[in-house]
Enzyme design. Structure first.
Site, PDB file in Angstrom:
ATOM      1  CE  LYS A 113      -4.471  -1.619   1.075  1.00 35.84           C
ATOM      2  NZ  LYS A 113      -4.137  -2.961   1.321  1.00 35.84           N
ATOM      3  CD  GLU A 149     -11.433   4.898   0.823  1.00 32.69           C
ATOM      4  OE1 GLU A 149     -11.353   5.913   0.395  1.00 32.69           O
ATOM      5  OE2 GLU A 149     -10.964   3.580   0.036  1.00 32.69           O
ATOM      6  CB  SER A 162      -0.042  -8.038  -1.287  1.00 34.09           C
ATOM      7  OG  SER A 162      -0.630  -9.161  -0.610  1.00 34.09           O
TER       8      SER A 162
HETATM    9  C1  LIG Z   1      -5.116  -4.018   0.834  1.00 34.66           C
HETATM   10  C2  LIG Z   1      -4.331  -5.252   0.578  1.00 34.66           C
HETATM   11  C3  LIG Z   1      -4.883  -6.121  -0.486  1.00 34.66           C
HETATM   12  C4  LIG Z   1      -5.677  -5.965  -1.601  1.00 34.66           C
HETATM   13  O1  LIG Z   1      -5.482  -4.716  -2.381  1.00 34.66           O
HETATM   14  P1  LIG Z   1      -5.328  -4.598  -3.819  1.00 34.66           P
HETATM   15  O2  LIG Z   1      -5.657  -3.428  -4.058  1.00 34.66           O
HETATM   16  O3  LIG Z   1      -6.091  -5.835  -4.515  1.00 34.66           O
HETATM   17  O4  LIG Z   1      -3.799  -5.009  -3.839  1.00 34.66           O
HETATM   18  C5  LIG Z   1      -3.728  -7.175  -0.759  1.00 34.66           C
HETATM   19  N1  LIG Z   1      -2.891  -7.612   0.114  1.00 34.66           N
HETATM   20  C6  LIG Z   1      -2.527  -6.714   1.361  1.00 34.66           C
HETATM   21  C7  LIG Z   1      -1.500  -7.226   2.253  1.00 34.66           C
HETATM   22  C8  LIG Z   1      -3.398  -5.612   1.576  1.00 34.66           C
HETATM   23  O5  LIG Z   1      -3.049  -4.971   2.675  1.00 34.66           O
END
Ligand SMILES: *Cc1c(COP(=O)(O)O)cnc(C)c1O
Length: 413
Positions: free
Chosen positions: A101, A123, A388
Site C-alpha cells: 500500500k 477511507e 503483498s
Molecule cells: C489491501 C491489501 C490487499 C488488497 O488490495 P489490492 O488493491 O487488491 O492489492 C492485498 N494484500 C494486502 C496485504 C493488503 O493490505
C-alpha cells in the site's frame, strides 16, 4: 470527451486508459461537484509524471524511507515441495508498513503536497490503507483524517490505535452497514466540501478516472523491479505472474509492466471465502455495474444493490474490482481464479514452515494458487508470486480459526 472507445485503435494494451476508460470500463461516474477536482488531479498528475524532480523525490522516499527495492526471493524449499516450476516470491511484505500500500500512498501524498493541499482524507476498511495514509501524512506533515465504519473500528482496534499514534484523526461512520462502502460515501461527502485544501487518497485501482491509472502507475514499481531482477537472476522473463486481487492494485502493479509481453501469463486470485454464497469474487460472480465512480465487474443483486461480501482476508473483502482487471478478464489477457478461506489458511502455514515467511492472509491466496499452477508446470519454468504483505496483522484471525479447526477435529481445545 470521446467515450466511444471501440472507435479508438489500440495497438498495445499498455496504452489504456484512453479517454479515461479501459475498453468500455472505468470512466468517471462522479457527481458534478467533484468534476473540477478530478480534472485538476488529472492535470497535476500528468505534470508530475513528466517532472524528473517529482520522480526523483518519490524514488528517494521509496528507497530511503520505504525500503525499496524489495527482494525477489527464490523459494527453494517451496519449489521442491511443490515439484514443477521454480517459484520466486516478490517481497512486498518487506515494504515499510508491511504491505504494498505504501507504494501508492507515498506517491499520492507527494502529489497532494505538490498540488498545494494541506490535508489528506481516506477511507479504510480493515485499516491497512488508513495506516499507510497516516504514515505518509506524518512524514510529509499533512493533516490526515480517516473515515472508518463503526463496525470495522470495533473489529480492527489495533489499526485504529496505529492511525491515532501516527497523528491521524479517525472518524467513525455509523450510516448504512457501518463498513467500508459507507466510509467511502462519507469520505466523498467530505471531499465535495473540502476540495480546495484536501486530497482524497484512494487505496486501490478503483474510483473515477484518473485514480485507477494513478494507483496502477505508482504500483508498477513492483513489476518493474521483478523484470530487472528476473533478467539478472534467470536471464529471461518469468512465465507466470501470480497476485491476489481485492481492488486489484498489487496485481496490477505486478502485471502491468509485462502487459505487452504476451508470453508472460497473468493469474489473479480472488477471495473464494466460504463458497459462492459467501465470497468476494467480483470477477467470478459479479456483473457489470458502476461502483464508486467507475464501471467495473461487481457483486450486486438483481436491483444493482451492492452485495455483502466475505473473506477471511480483510483486504480482499471488497465487492468490486478495478476496471483494468475487468478488461483483462474479458479479453483473456489475465486469468482469474478463486481460493477459499481454508485453502488460504493452508498456504499461510505452508509458506511459514517452508520459507520462514508469515504472509498476509491476502497474499496466502496468491501463494495457494501459485503453488497449484507451479505443480502443473515444467521444471524449467519460472513463476513469480507477489507477497503483498506480511501476516502479523492476521495472527489473531489465524489462531482463532486454526484453534476452532483443531477442536472440531476433537484433538485439542
Ligand atoms: C489491501 C491489501 C490487499 C488488497 O488490495 P489490492 O488493491 O487488491 O492489492 C492485498 N494484500 C494486502 C496485504 C493488503 O493490505
Amino acid at each position: 470527451m470521446p467515450t466511444d472507445t471501440k472507435s479508438v485503435k489500440v495497438k498495445k494494451l499498455s496504452q489504456w486508459p484512453i479517454a479515461g476508460r479501459f475498453g468500455p470500463y472505468g470512466g468517471r461516474y462522479a457527481p458534478e461537484i467533484l468534476m473540477p477536482a478530478l480534472l485538476a488531479l488529472e492535470a497535476a498528475y500528468q505534470a508530475a509524471q513528466a517532472d524528473e524532480g517529482f520522480r526523483a523525490e518519490l524514488r528517494r522516499y521509496q528507497e530511503d524511507y520505504g525500503g525499496r527495492p524489495t527482494p525477489l526471493y527464490r523459494a527453494k524449499r517451496l519449489s521442491e515441495l511443490v515439484g514443477g516450476a521454480r517459484i520466486y516470491l516478490k517481497r512486498e511484505d518487506l515494504v515499510h508498513g508491511g504491505a504494498h500500500k505504501f507504494n501508492n500512498v507515498m506517491g499520492q501524498a507527494l502529489l497532494a503536497q505538490r498540488m498545494g493541499k494541506s490535508r489528506l482524507i481516506a477511507e479504510t476498511g480493515a485499516g491497512q490503507h488508513g495506516v499507510a495514509t497516516a504514515m505518509a501524512g506524518a512524514v510529509l506533515g499533512l493533516k490526515t483524517e480517516i473515515y472508518m465504519g463503526q463496525v470495522d473500528i470495533e473489529r480492527q482496534r489495533a489499526n485504529v490505535y496505529r492511525m491515532e499514534l501516527l497523528g491521524a484523526q479517525v472518524h467513525p461512520v455509523h450510516t448504512g452497514t457501518a463498513t467500508l462502502k459507507d466510509a467511502i460515501n462519507e469520505a466523498l461527502r467530505d471531499w465535495a466540501t473540502s476540495v480546495q485544501d484536501s486530497h482524497y487518497l484512494i487505496g486501490s485501482v478503483v474510483g473515477p478516472h484518473p485514480y485507477p491509472q494513478i494507483v496502477r502507475d505508482f504500483q508498477r514499481v513492483i513489476g518493474d523491479e521483478i523484470e530487472g531482477q528476473m533478467l539478472r537472476k534467470e536471464h529471461r522473463l518469468p512465465d507466470l505472474l501470480v497476485a491476489c486481487v481485492g481492488g486489484g492494485s498489487n496485481a496490477m502493479g505486478t502485471f502491468f509492466p509485462f502487459v505487452d509481453h504476451r508470453e508472460v501469463r497473468f493469474l489473479g486470485v480472488e477471495a473464494g471465502g466460504r463458497g459462492p454464497d459467501a465470497d468476494a469474487a467480483s470477477l467470478q460472480h459479479g456483473q457489470i455495474g458502476v461502483l464508486h465512480g467507475a464501471k467495473m465487474r461487481l457483486l450486486q443483486d438483481e436491483w444493482g444493490q451492492v452485495s455483502a461480501t466475505h473473506s477471511i482476508a480483510a483486504g480482499l473483502d471488497y465487492p468490486g474490482v478495478g476496471p483494468e482487471h475487468t478488461l483483462y478478464q474479458e479479453i483473456g489477457r489475465a486469468e482469474y481464479v478463486t481460493v477459499s478461506d481454508e485453502q488460504a489458511l493452508s498456504a499461510f502455514q505452508t509458506l511459514s514452515q517452508t520459507c520462514g515467511i508469515i504472509p498476509a492472509l491476502e497474499s496466502a491466496h496468491a501463494v495457494y494458487a501459485g503453488m497449484e499452477r507451479a505443480r502443473a508446470m515444467g521444471p524449467g519454468q519460472l513463476v513469480v508470486i507477489t507477497l503483498s504483505g506480511r501476516g502479523d496483522k492476521d495472527l489473531e484471525t489465524v489462531i482463532a480459526h486454526l484453534g476452532r479447526q483443531r477442536s472440531a477435529g476433537g484433538q485439542e481445545q
